[in-house]
Design a protein around this motif. Structure first.
Motif, short mmCIF file in Angstrom:
data_model
loop_
_atom_site.label_atom_id
_atom_site.label_comp_id
_atom_site.label_asym_id
_atom_site.label_seq_id
_atom_site.Cartn_x
_atom_site.Cartn_y
_atom_site.Cartn_z
N CYS A 7 -5.90 44.30 30.28
CA CYS A 7 -5.46 44.24 31.68
C CYS A 7 -5.46 42.79 32.16
CB CYS A 7 -6.41 45.08 32.54
SG CYS A 7 -6.05 45.03 34.28
N SER A 8 -4.40 42.40 32.87
CA SER A 8 -4.28 41.01 33.35
C SER A 8 -5.18 40.71 34.54
CB SER A 8 -2.84 40.72 33.75
OG SER A 8 -2.02 40.82 32.64
N TYR A 9 -5.76 41.74 35.14
CA TYR A 9 -6.63 41.50 36.30
C TYR A 9 -7.89 40.75 35.85
CZ TYR A 9 -8.87 42.32 40.75
OH TYR A 9 -9.46 42.14 41.97
N TYR A 69 -3.56 33.15 42.21
CA TYR A 69 -3.62 33.48 40.79
C TYR A 69 -2.45 34.38 40.44
CZ TYR A 69 -5.82 34.88 36.37
OH TYR A 69 -6.10 35.11 35.04
N HIS A 71 -1.10 34.66 37.24
CA HIS A 71 -1.06 34.71 35.78
C HIS A 71 -0.12 35.84 35.31
CE1 HIS A 71 -2.59 35.30 31.69
NE2 HIS A 71 -2.85 36.55 32.01
N MET A 87 -3.88 24.11 43.52
CA MET A 87 -4.72 24.91 42.62
C MET A 87 -4.18 26.32 42.42
SD MET A 87 -7.63 24.12 41.08
CE MET A 87 -9.22 23.34 41.24
N PHE A 89 -2.31 29.16 39.86
CA PHE A 89 -2.17 29.44 38.44
C PHE A 89 -0.95 30.34 38.19
CE2 PHE A 89 -5.91 27.80 36.18
CZ PHE A 89 -6.56 27.24 37.27
N ASP A 91 0.16 30.56 34.85
CA ASP A 91 0.18 30.48 33.39
C ASP A 91 0.76 31.75 32.77
OD1 ASP A 91 -2.30 31.37 34.63
OD2 ASP A 91 -3.04 31.72 32.59
N GLU A 92 1.41 31.55 31.63
CA GLU A 92 2.05 32.64 30.85
C GLU A 92 3.06 33.41 31.70
OE1 GLU A 92 -0.57 35.09 28.45
OE2 GLU A 92 -2.08 33.51 28.50
N HIS A 107 -2.53 19.94 41.13
CA HIS A 107 -3.51 20.67 40.30
C HIS A 107 -3.10 22.13 40.07
CE1 HIS A 107 -5.91 17.15 40.93
NE2 HIS A 107 -5.89 17.33 42.23
N CYS A 108 -1.85 22.35 39.70
CA CYS A 108 -1.39 23.70 39.41
C CYS A 108 -1.15 23.88 37.92
CB CYS A 108 -0.10 23.99 40.20
SG CYS A 108 -0.40 24.05 41.97
N VAL A 109 -1.10 25.13 37.49
CA VAL A 109 -1.05 25.43 36.05
C VAL A 109 0.16 26.32 35.74
CG1 VAL A 109 -2.30 26.53 34.15
CG2 VAL A 109 -3.55 25.24 35.87
N THR A 111 1.02 26.49 32.23
CA THR A 111 0.94 26.44 30.78
C THR A 111 1.43 27.75 30.14
OG1 THR A 111 -0.55 25.99 28.94
CG2 THR A 111 -1.53 27.08 30.83
N ASN A 129 -0.22 21.09 35.19
CA ASN A 129 -0.33 21.45 33.78
C ASN A 129 0.92 22.21 33.34
OD1 ASN A 129 -0.99 22.38 31.25
ND2 ASN A 129 -2.99 23.22 31.84
#
Lengths: 196, 196
Positions: A7-9, A69, A71, A87, A89, A91-92, A107-109, A111, A129
């Motif tokens: 689970c992505s949570y 978040y 993600h 800040m 996210f 990612d993916e 400061h963000c992601v 990746t 990132n």
């Protein structure tokens, strides 16, 4: 051999069914409609967690995203122009036909994300990132990319015309058709040649 | 709990501020400098710096403590007994509670003999041992092997959703760093074999 996904949570260790990114405990209340209306109605979008969702055709211009978040999300034909990000996210995640023009991002992601037809023109992307991204047909022209990282990124048909590349790291990146015209490439870090 | 990131161009380093939602005693991680904007960040959120965590004894990670101690009655925590004449409370691997926050202390040697990683919830404050796409610098191949061994056993075994907050550069996740580390380490080994 198939992979078993979790689970992505955050901190949930339950496995998910085929075609889903969230387990049944988190799927029910985490609807796309709920988060879409939350983001379009508010100007300040702070501390929300919406992993694993797909957003389409959203107008998110002039918003402030803080500590969010996202993600493993998908963003298709969404517009974040002139928004502020701190800040956050992503990612993916997958981005398609989406615009981030004149955004201010720190400061963000991003990746491991896949980015196709994305416009970042005229943005401040400070300490972002972007490692291991797969970017095709992206336009970063006239952006400040100070201290951002594109380590092991795949960049194809990417415009970086007249950008500030001070302390930008392109180590182990694969680049094909990247246009750095008028940018200070001498202040960036490269260890690979462009693929012809 | 609230978390803030403060970037300073002096040493290009990140300082992190951890505090309760509505003000009170707070923790600073790696104050490489204490400037007006960091002071404003602390005061605007009604924080009082009670604890300062130092990841390792390199000046760009602790240079701000002299100024901090002029303003706040804080305890400095590090793996060494003294930082430029200021005595520290020496930390060993384990767990401590500071201002109601549980902090796990993880020793990761290689970049320096005294490097500590602090985990607070799912946030990992890694100092210089690991940043987005980069492992810490080492003086020789022996210490590099030592650092890699430490990272593989102590950080990459952690939950992939763990958020990595380094001393320099953008944030990342444990999972992303594990993926990129495998790729970059293979490249490094190939280069060293060809040079040999």
């Amino acid at each position: 051999m198939f992979d078993l996904d979790y689970c992505s949570y955050p901190d949930c260790k339950k496995k998910v069914r085929t075609g889903s990114r969230l387990c049944e405990d988190h799927q029910s209340w985490q609807s796309v409609e709920h988060f879409s209306s939350l983001m379009t109605e508010k100007d300040l979008i702070g501390d929300i967690k919406a992993p694993g969702l797909t957003f389409k055709n959203l107008d998110l211009r002039n918003k402030r995203f803080i500590d969010c978040y996202f993600h493993h999300t998908q963003w298709i034909n969404c517009h974040f122009d002139r928004s502020i990000f701190q800040m956050c996210f992503f990612d993916e995640s997958v981005f398609m036909d989406t615009s981030f023009t004149k955004v201010n991002m720190k400061h963000c992601v991003f990746t491991d994300s896949v980015m196709t037809n994305i416009d970042w023109h005229g943005s401040d992307l400070i300490s972002v990132n972007l490692n291991n991204i797969h970017a095709v047909n992206n336009n970063f022209s006239e952006s400040d990319l100070y201290y951002s990282r594109f380590i092991a990124a795949y960049l194809k048909d990417v415009k970086m015309i007249d950008c500030n590349l001070k302390r930008v790291d392109f180590s182990a990146s694969q680049r094909k058709g990247v246009n750095f015209k008028y940018s200070n490439t001498a202040e960036a870090y490269f260890d690979t040649e462009e693929i012809q | 709990m609230k978390l803030f990131n403060h970037f300073t161009a002096v040493g290009f380093s990140n300082t992190y501020l951890i505090g309760p939602d509505k003000g009170g005693d707070a923790i600073l991680v790696d104050p490489g400098t204490m400037d007006v904007s960091l002071l404003k960040l602390i005061e605007d959120h009604n924080y009082y710096i009670r604890h300062v965590l130092i990841t390792h004894a390199h000046p760009n990670h602790f240079r701000g403590i002299k100024t901090i101690l002029k303003i706040y009655d804080a305890t400095i925590y590090s793996k060494v007994e003294e930082l430029e004449g200021i005595s520290c409370k020496v930390l060993e691997e384990g767990e401590i509670t500071l201002s109601d926050q549980k902090i796990e202390i993880i020793s990761v040697v290689g970049h320096s003999f005294d490097s500590l990683v602090y985990r607070c919830g799912h946030f990992f404050f890694t100092g210089d041992v690991l940043s987005a796409g980069r492992t810490g610098t080492t003086p020789d191949r022996y210490t590099r092997a030592l650092l890699i061994d430490e990272l593989e056993n102590k950080l990459f075994t952690r939950e992939g959703h763990g958020i990595l907050l380094p001393g320099h550069g953008p944030p990342s996740t444990i999972k992303a760093e594990k993926n990129i580390f495998i790729h970059m380490n293979e490249e490094y080994e190939k280069q060293n074999q060809s040079e040999a």
